[in-house]
Design a protein around this motif. Structure first.
Motif, PDB file in Angstrom:
ATOM      1  N   GLU A  54     -13.628   1.662  -1.839  1.00 58.08           N
ATOM      2  CA  GLU A  54     -12.282   2.206  -1.654  1.00 58.08           C
ATOM      3  C   GLU A  54     -11.811   2.961  -2.892  1.00 58.08           C
ATOM      4  O   GLU A  54     -11.215   4.040  -2.781  1.00 58.08           O
ATOM      5  CB  GLU A  54     -11.304   1.074  -1.328  1.00 58.08           C
ATOM      6  CG  GLU A  54      -9.910   1.564  -1.012  1.00 58.08           C
ATOM      7  CD  GLU A  54      -8.991   0.435  -0.595  1.00 58.08           C
ATOM      8  OE1 GLU A  54      -7.862   0.406  -1.108  1.00 58.08           O
ATOM      9  OE2 GLU A  54      -9.403  -0.386   0.235  1.00 58.08           O
ATOM     10  N   LYS A  57     -13.760   6.336  -3.244  1.00 53.81           N
ATOM     11  CA  LYS A  57     -13.410   7.330  -2.235  1.00 53.81           C
ATOM     12  C   LYS A  57     -11.971   7.824  -2.382  1.00 53.81           C
ATOM     13  O   LYS A  57     -11.595   8.791  -1.732  1.00 53.81           O
ATOM     14  CB  LYS A  57     -13.586   6.730  -0.837  1.00 53.81           C
ATOM     15  CG  LYS A  57     -15.048   6.555  -0.440  1.00 53.81           C
ATOM     16  CD  LYS A  57     -15.200   5.857   0.891  1.00 53.81           C
ATOM     17  CE  LYS A  57     -14.555   6.650   1.997  1.00 53.81           C
ATOM     18  NZ  LYS A  57     -14.746   6.034   3.319  1.00 53.81           N
ATOM     19  N   SER A  58     -11.176   7.181  -3.231  1.00 52.01           N
ATOM     20  CA  SER A  58      -9.770   7.549  -3.360  1.00 52.01           C
ATOM     21  C   SER A  58      -9.626   8.846  -4.159  1.00 52.01           C
ATOM     22  O   SER A  58     -10.575   9.361  -4.738  1.00 52.01           O
ATOM     23  CB  SER A  58      -8.993   6.427  -4.054  1.00 52.01           C
ATOM     24  OG  SER A  58      -9.366   6.321  -5.398  1.00 52.01           O
ATOM     25  N   ASN A  93      -4.885   6.541  -1.172  1.00 55.13           N
ATOM     26  CA  ASN A  93      -5.799   6.564  -0.036  1.00 55.13           C
ATOM     27  C   ASN A  93      -5.198   7.238   1.198  1.00 55.13           C
ATOM     28  O   ASN A  93      -5.845   7.314   2.223  1.00 55.13           O
ATOM     29  CB  ASN A  93      -6.232   5.145   0.332  1.00 55.13           C
ATOM     30  CG  ASN A  93      -7.090   4.540  -0.739  1.00 55.13           C
ATOM     31  OD1 ASN A  93      -7.780   5.252  -1.455  1.00 55.13           O
ATOM     32  ND2 ASN A  93      -7.040   3.231  -0.870  1.00 55.13           N
TER      33      ASN A  93
END
Length: 101
Positions: A54, A57-58, A93
């Motif tokens: 996470e 990918k942010s 996100n």
């Protein structure tokens, strides 16, 4: 300089983690350890991997990504709780996907 200090800290941690004579007796009886630590450790590992994915990918700046990944790596449980409570996950996100023509 910093790499030398880091190497010395790693070697000191390995020396302190070595089993003592009293630990060797408990290691010979694996049934005394129980199975709960393995399951809990596996759950913590899975949660940490989810956090790393996470974070990577942010849309955070690279320095923030490195900081969160190192924090979760060094302190798996405390780092995971801190990430879930203190990071602004929705802000970083919440990316809208572009519609392809």
């Amino acid at each position: 300089m910093a790499s030398t200090i880091l190497l010395q800290l790693c070697l000191a941690a390995l020396a302190l983690a070595a089993p003592t004579t009293s630990d060797i007796h408990t290691l010979s009886n694996p049934g005394a350890q129980g199975a709960g630590g393995g399951i809990v450790g596996f759950i913590v590992l899975v949660l940490d991997i989810i956090i790393w994915i996470e974070v990577l990918k942010s849309s955070r700046p690279p320095s923030h990504k490195i900081l969160w990944c190192v924090l979760v790596f060094l302190f798996p449980i405390v780092g995971a709780v801190a990430y879930w409570l203190l990071s602004d996950r929705k802000k970083w996100n919440d990316q809208a996907y572009e519609v392809l023509p």
